[in-house]
Design a protein around this motif. Structure first.
Motif, PDB file in Angstrom:
ATOM      1  N   GLY A   1     -59.163  36.081  21.291  1.00  0.00           N
ATOM      2  CA  GLY A   1     -57.922  36.216  22.044  1.00  0.00           C
ATOM      3  C   GLY A   1     -58.010  35.817  23.501  1.00  0.00           C
ATOM      4  N   LYS A   2     -59.195  35.373  23.944  1.00  0.00           N
ATOM      5  CA  LYS A   2     -59.374  35.045  25.363  1.00  0.00           C
ATOM      6  C   LYS A   2     -59.708  33.568  25.544  1.00  0.00           C
TER       7      LYS A   2
ATOM      8  N   GLY B   1     -52.545  47.644  17.061  1.00  0.00           N
ATOM      9  CA  GLY B   1     -53.986  47.730  16.815  1.00  0.00           C
ATOM     10  C   GLY B   1     -54.803  46.553  17.310  1.00  0.00           C
ATOM     11  N   VAL B   2     -54.150  45.516  17.853  1.00  0.00           N
ATOM     12  CA  VAL B   2     -54.928  44.350  18.272  1.00  0.00           C
ATOM     13  C   VAL B   2     -54.217  43.608  19.409  1.00  0.00           C
ATOM     14  N   LYS B   3     -55.011  43.139  20.384  1.00  0.00           N
ATOM     15  CA  LYS B   3     -54.506  42.275  21.453  1.00  0.00           C
ATOM     16  C   LYS B   3     -54.824  40.853  21.030  1.00  0.00           C
ATOM     17  N   ALA B   4     -53.817  40.189  20.444  1.00  0.00           N
ATOM     18  CA  ALA B   4     -54.042  38.875  19.835  1.00  0.00           C
ATOM     19  C   ALA B   4     -54.329  37.801  20.877  1.00  0.00           C
ATOM     20  N   VAL B   5     -53.635  37.856  22.011  1.00  0.00           N
ATOM     21  CA  VAL B   5     -53.865  36.920  23.117  1.00  0.00           C
ATOM     22  C   VAL B   5     -53.976  37.729  24.395  1.00  0.00           C
TER      23      VAL B   5
ATOM     24  N   ASN C   1     -60.985  31.653  13.249  1.00  0.00           N
ATOM     25  CA  ASN C   1     -59.844  32.410  12.756  1.00  0.00           C
ATOM     26  C   ASN C   1     -59.763  33.726  13.501  1.00  0.00           C
ATOM     27  N   GLY C   2     -58.571  34.083  13.949  1.00  0.00           N
ATOM     28  CA  GLY C   2     -58.405  35.318  14.703  1.00  0.00           C
ATOM     29  C   GLY C   2     -58.637  35.150  16.191  1.00  0.00           C
ATOM     30  N   ALA C   3     -58.875  33.909  16.636  1.00  0.00           N
ATOM     31  CA  ALA C   3     -59.145  33.670  18.066  1.00  0.00           C
ATOM     32  C   ALA C   3     -57.880  33.746  18.908  1.00  0.00           C
TER      33      ALA C   3
END
Length: 511
Positions: free
Chosen positions: A224-225, A23-27, A46-48
């Motif tokens: 994530g970027k 469900g998520v592209k963390a990096v 947080n969550g970056a």
């Protein structure tokens, strides 16, 4: 021995790293590098993606795409041991030591030297531990028990362990979270020693003042970027903040508003508890934010826990909404209309293995059932309401709260109490370990709660925070209430003087 490299030598490089979770592209396509003798800071909300990238470097996560280059050669880490063998050591925020074992045993844990027959070579063990300790100039001995050391010295044991592994890269994850200011200074000196020995240092922290104190370069992540990488001496906090959150912090944060206060909600008179605090006196009215400022060990958390019924006072009185209240347990505190957001959200505020929905509705469950059956529709409505109101970033109500960022976890804890609509909410270190964007959101929320007529008690060790949110501030030192300041008269200098002059007076009396 650690070989001293030229400070321009590139030790570790990550190229176009991508890591995906359900469900998520963390990096997402992030590149990062660290050179010998350099401190490279990694920052972001947080969550970056900071933690994920850090765990890729340490072999905890395997990326879907991208390459890891170590000393010019492409490598693949299948587990943390692979990374350690290359000299890449991660020092977690929560220290991974065995308290009942000695310093030497902890330093060499996992690589204990053996004699023939498999017995531990204690002489060699203590020799290697002593070598690592000497490089850091530590005062403790190899045979000391870890449980007898301060948090700062325990952290130094972790650093000594890294040296014993012949570390080339050391990753510090929020290293000052549990340290006093004096202990922080010790950490800075140790980082400087590691730099001089040619190690590459990766430093992750939400505290930008620390980042500018210790780092040579800063890489900013958002969603994530990769946003940017800058030389520390060519940027400043406002620029880094803007890159982290995508906007100027001044545009995002509305300072507190002075309001007309209502009736008194709580008053404590001569509240005392042996060896924790003595003769505490204050009141809080509707719409007022009272700040409680002091250093670690000042007794602030103990006061909050006493008001909330976790501990019983030895003497003194608590009045709530005009009536004397005997708050002998937390259940009674909640029934009166008191909520407590504790200092440690993971240990005291959340059930990490439960979902976001279950956590945010936890305090409401006793009031949201019908003949013993939980009203699922009501509970779901609570989740939706506070997810939207507090801007909680989650994949849905079933997501485990352990997988949320620190800022979103803190919002869950706050939402848990807000759904009961308390008359008094106590916030103990409400923004510890969260990013600047989430911090500003919580500061604004505090102002909003006060505007609705809620009484708010904020406990903080951060002077900028206590100044930003409080209408009045009480200072404390070692259990004593030292001063009370109004918003109009308080300054940073007065707060510092209030606790330090008190400490100096005590020292003079001991002479």
């Amino acid at each position: 021995m650690i070989s001293i490299k030229n400070t321009k030598d590139k030790i570790l490089e990550l190229k176009n790293i991508t890591k995906v979770f359900p469900g998520v592209k963390a990096v997402d396509d992030v590149s990062f590098e660290v050179n010998a003798g350099e401190v490279h800071a990694l920052v972001g909300e947080n969550g970056a993606g900071k933690s994920t990238l850090m765990k890729v470097m340490a072999g905890i996560h395997i990326p879907e795409k991208g390459n890891i280059i170590y000393n010019g050669e492409k490598v693949k880490f299948k587990n943390p041991l692979d990374a350690k063998k290359k000299g890449i050591i991660l020092i977690h925020q929560e220290l991974s030591l065995v308290p009942k074992m000695t310093v030497a045993e902890n330093i060499l844990l996992g690589s204990l030297p053996n004699k023939k027959g498999g017995r531990i070579d204690w002489k060699e063990l203590h020799k290697k531990a002593e070598e690592a300790i000497e490089k850091l100039g530590c005062q403790f001995k190899p045979k000391d028990l870890v449980e007898d050391l301060t948090i700062a010295h325990q952290q130094m044991v972790e650093i000594a362990r890294a040296i014993s592994y012949d570390a080339k890269v050391v990753i510090f994850d929020e290293p000052t979270a549990s340290l006093t200011q004096e202990e922080v200074e010790v950490l800075y000196k140790n980082i400087e020693l590691l730099k001089e020995q040619g190690l590459g240092i990766i430093y992750i922290s939400h505290k930008l003042n620390e980042i500018f104190e210790v780092s040579d370069k800063i890489t900013v992540l958002r969603d994530g970027k990769l946003v940017d990488t800058l030389d520390t001496d060519k940027t400043d906090e406002p620029e880094i903040t803007k890159k982290m959150i995508g906007r100027d912090i001044e545009d995002f944060f509305d300072s507190k508003k002075i309001t007309e206060y209502g009736e008194e909600v709580i008053r404590v008179e001569n509240l005392s508890r042996k060896d924790e605090f003595q003769n505490i006196n204050f009141n809080i009215k509707k719409g007022e934010v009272l700040g409680l400022y002091g250093l670690l060990g000042a007794g602030r958390t103990e006061i909050a826990e006493t008001i909330f019924g976790i501990n019983k006072p030895d003497s003194g009185k608590i009045y709530f909404k005009g009536q004397e209240a005997n708050i002998n347990n937390s259940k009674k505190a909640v029934k009166l209309g008191i909520g407590l957001v504790p200092e440690s959200r993971k240990e005291q505020g959340l059930v990490l293995g439960m979902s976001t929905l279950d956590n945010i509705s936890l305090a409401k469950i006793p009031y949201a059932h019908n003949y013993g059956f939980i009203k699922n529709a009501e509970v779901k409505a609570i989740f939706n309401k506070y997810r939207d109101r507090l801007s909680i970033s989650t994949t849905g109500p079933k997501q485990k709260v352990m997988n949320l960022s620190g800022g979103n976890q803190q919002k869950i804890v706050i939402g848990k109490w807000l759904c009961l609509n308390p008359d008094l909410i106590i916030l103990d270190e409400p923004t510890r370990g969260i990013d600047v964007g989430s911090k500003a959101e919580i500061h604004n929320l505090i102002a909003e709660l006060a505007e609705t007529g809620m009484a708010v008690l904020v406990i903080s060790s951060e002077i900028p925070e206590i100044l930003a949110v409080s209408h009045r501030i009480i200072t404390m030192h070692q259990g004593d209430q030292t001063d009370v300041f109004t918003d109009e008269e308080v300054t940073e200098e007065k707060l510092i003087k209030s606790i330090t002059s008190h400490a100096k007076t005590e020292e003079m009396c001991k002479v």
